[in-house]
Design a protein around this motif. Structure first.
Motif, PDB file in Angstrom:
ATOM      1  N   TYR A   9       0.818  -1.290   0.062  1.00  0.00           N
ATOM      2  CA  TYR A   9      -0.015   0.160   0.100  1.00  0.00           C
ATOM      3  C   TYR A   9       0.845   1.173   0.049  1.00  0.00           C
ATOM      4  O   TYR A   9       0.485   2.219  -0.601  1.00  0.00           O
ATOM      5  CB  TYR A   9      -1.051   0.149   1.396  1.00  0.00           C
ATOM      6  N   MET A  50     -10.835   2.825   6.347  1.00  0.00           N
ATOM      7  CA  MET A  50     -10.713   2.213   5.038  1.00  0.00           C
ATOM      8  C   MET A  50     -10.892   3.719   3.917  1.00  0.00           C
ATOM      9  O   MET A  50     -10.021   3.645   2.943  1.00  0.00           O
ATOM     10  CB  MET A  50     -12.112   1.473   4.665  1.00  0.00           C
ATOM     11  N   HIS A  58      -8.355   4.981   1.016  1.00  0.00           N
ATOM     12  CA  HIS A  58      -8.903   5.243  -0.465  1.00  0.00           C
ATOM     13  C   HIS A  58      -8.547   6.452  -0.912  1.00  0.00           C
ATOM     14  O   HIS A  58      -8.234   6.751  -2.008  1.00  0.00           O
ATOM     15  CB  HIS A  58     -10.278   4.771  -0.075  1.00  0.00           C
ATOM     16  N   TRP A  89     -15.106   1.844  -2.493  1.00  0.00           N
ATOM     17  CA  TRP A  89     -13.819   0.980  -2.530  1.00  0.00           C
ATOM     18  C   TRP A  89     -14.221  -0.635  -2.534  1.00  0.00           C
ATOM     19  O   TRP A  89     -15.645  -0.869  -1.955  1.00  0.00           O
ATOM     20  CB  TRP A  89     -12.834   1.146  -1.460  1.00  0.00           C
ATOM     21  N   ASP A 110     -13.709  -4.909  -2.570  1.00  0.00           N
ATOM     22  CA  ASP A 110     -12.881  -6.099  -2.223  1.00  0.00           C
ATOM     23  C   ASP A 110     -13.447  -7.181  -3.045  1.00  0.00           C
ATOM     24  O   ASP A 110     -14.499  -7.468  -3.050  1.00  0.00           O
ATOM     25  CB  ASP A 110     -13.093  -6.358  -0.659  1.00  0.00           C
ATOM     26  N   ASP A 111     -12.503  -7.778  -3.459  1.00  0.00           N
ATOM     27  CA  ASP A 111     -12.937  -8.973  -4.541  1.00  0.00           C
ATOM     28  C   ASP A 111     -12.277 -10.400  -3.908  1.00  0.00           C
ATOM     29  O   ASP A 111     -12.020 -11.476  -4.827  1.00  0.00           O
ATOM     30  CB  ASP A 111     -12.579  -8.724  -5.952  1.00  0.00           C
ATOM     31  N   SER A 112     -12.119 -10.440  -2.805  1.00  0.00           N
ATOM     32  CA  SER A 112     -11.831 -11.787  -2.141  1.00  0.00           C
ATOM     33  C   SER A 112     -13.003 -12.775  -2.195  1.00  0.00           C
ATOM     34  O   SER A 112     -14.166 -12.417  -1.755  1.00  0.00           O
ATOM     35  CB  SER A 112     -11.540 -11.541  -0.688  1.00  0.00           C
ATOM     36  N   SER A 127     -15.334 -13.821   0.706  1.00  0.00           N
ATOM     37  CA  SER A 127     -15.883 -12.545   1.500  1.00  0.00           C
ATOM     38  C   SER A 127     -17.389 -12.899   1.764  1.00  0.00           C
ATOM     39  O   SER A 127     -17.970 -12.415   2.687  1.00  0.00           O
ATOM     40  CB  SER A 127     -15.479 -11.298   0.832  1.00  0.00           C
TER      41      SER A 127
END
Length: 289
Positions: A62, A121, A125, A139, A141-143, A146
């Motif tokens: 990051y 977060m 961002h 924002w 998250d593509d886990s 999840s």
């Protein structure tokens, strides 16, 4: 180690010890994702070649993108969770630490924790938005897993919009076989996938229609405008024809027929038939005989 674990600890499992331990684990996670160097990239490739696991998060960095704003965001989040530190250590604390300290904390309810987590977060961002790297409105998250924490995500992030893109479970199995984390035993992989579908079936019953949507991958590939229009409406976003420039043709629908051995297809029939039928896919015994 992550935000959800912190939320559980402070809201439901708080004690001076558990909170201090959770904060230390979170800080260690932040150190792991702070920077990524060329050495890390080479290390990851070498580990892949040797068949051993690399460092925990070799591709994340990051601070590579937002610089000192990363540490500032982490510090702000930590200050909201712990107002002070005192000297001392617990049984089980890290060994041989000079001037060891304990984070002093208090129980924090989910609403207060949610506000702190959202601000954290957003702090990560905002610099990316300022650089033009990300859109300002959300924002993402593509886990994949999840969805199995959707009820907790909804508590911590009340504005959550969850998109579950699903495909034929047999194609999922075929895909898993190509992944380093997929496992080598087909029967065990099939059972893992079945357990995920079963767990998701329970979790989504506790979600409202405005919190999640399910999209069939095969439909998204075959009817992109119709499915993307539906998706944009759910997200509260206006449809833009430029979205259709995305290549959605590589769904690999039906790959299981050629990629799976006859034995693997039989394992699909044994362990995944409920998920296959439940999501409306054709299940013919001829495919397994």
């Amino acid at each position: 180690k992550g935000i959800l674990e912190l939320g559980r600890t402070f809201a439901e499992g708080w004690s001076p010890y558990t909170a201090d331990t959770a904060l230390r684990d979170f800080l260690e996670l932040m150190r792991q994702v702070e920077t990524s160097t060329k050495v890390h990239v080479v290390e990851r490739r070498l580990c892949n070649y040797l068949g051993i696991s690399p460092r925990e998060y070799p591709s994340l960095g990051y601070a590579n993108y937002i610089g000192s704003a990363f540490r500032e965001a982490v510090a702000g989040f930590m200050n909201g969770l712990s107002a002070a530190k005192t000297s001392g250590h617990w049984a089980g604390s890290s060994r041989y630490t000079r001037r060891s300290e304990i984070f002093e904390t208090r129980p924090i309810g989910i609403p207060e924790f949610a506000a702190l987590a959202s601000e954290f977060m957003d702090a990560l961002h905002r610099p990316l938005v300022a650089e033009g790297c990300l859109a300002e409105s959300a924002w993402i998250d593509d886990s994949p897993y999840s969805v199995l924490h959707a009820h907790e995500l909804a508590r911590v992030f009340p504005g959550m919009k969850l998109v579950h893109v699903y495909r034929d479970p047999r194609d999922v199995l075929a895909s898993y076989q190509t992944k380093k984390w997929g496992g080598g035993d087909v029967a065990i992989i099939a059972q893992r996938i079945a357990h995920v579908y079963q767990r998701w079936g329970v979790i989504k019953q506790g979600l409202s229609d405005h919190q999640y949507i399910e999209v069939r991958l095969e439909d998204l590939s075959a009817q992109p405008k119709e499915q993307l229009t539906r998706l944009m409406e759910f997200l509260g976003m206006s449809f833009d024809d430029q979205i259709l420039d995305l290549d959605l043709s590589k769904a690999n629908a039906g790959r299981w027929r050629s990629d799976l051995s006859e034995e693997s297809k039989e394992q699909c029939f044994v362990y995944l038939q409920d998920a296959i039928r439940g999501y409306g896919y054709e299940l013919s015994e001829e495919d397994y005989l």
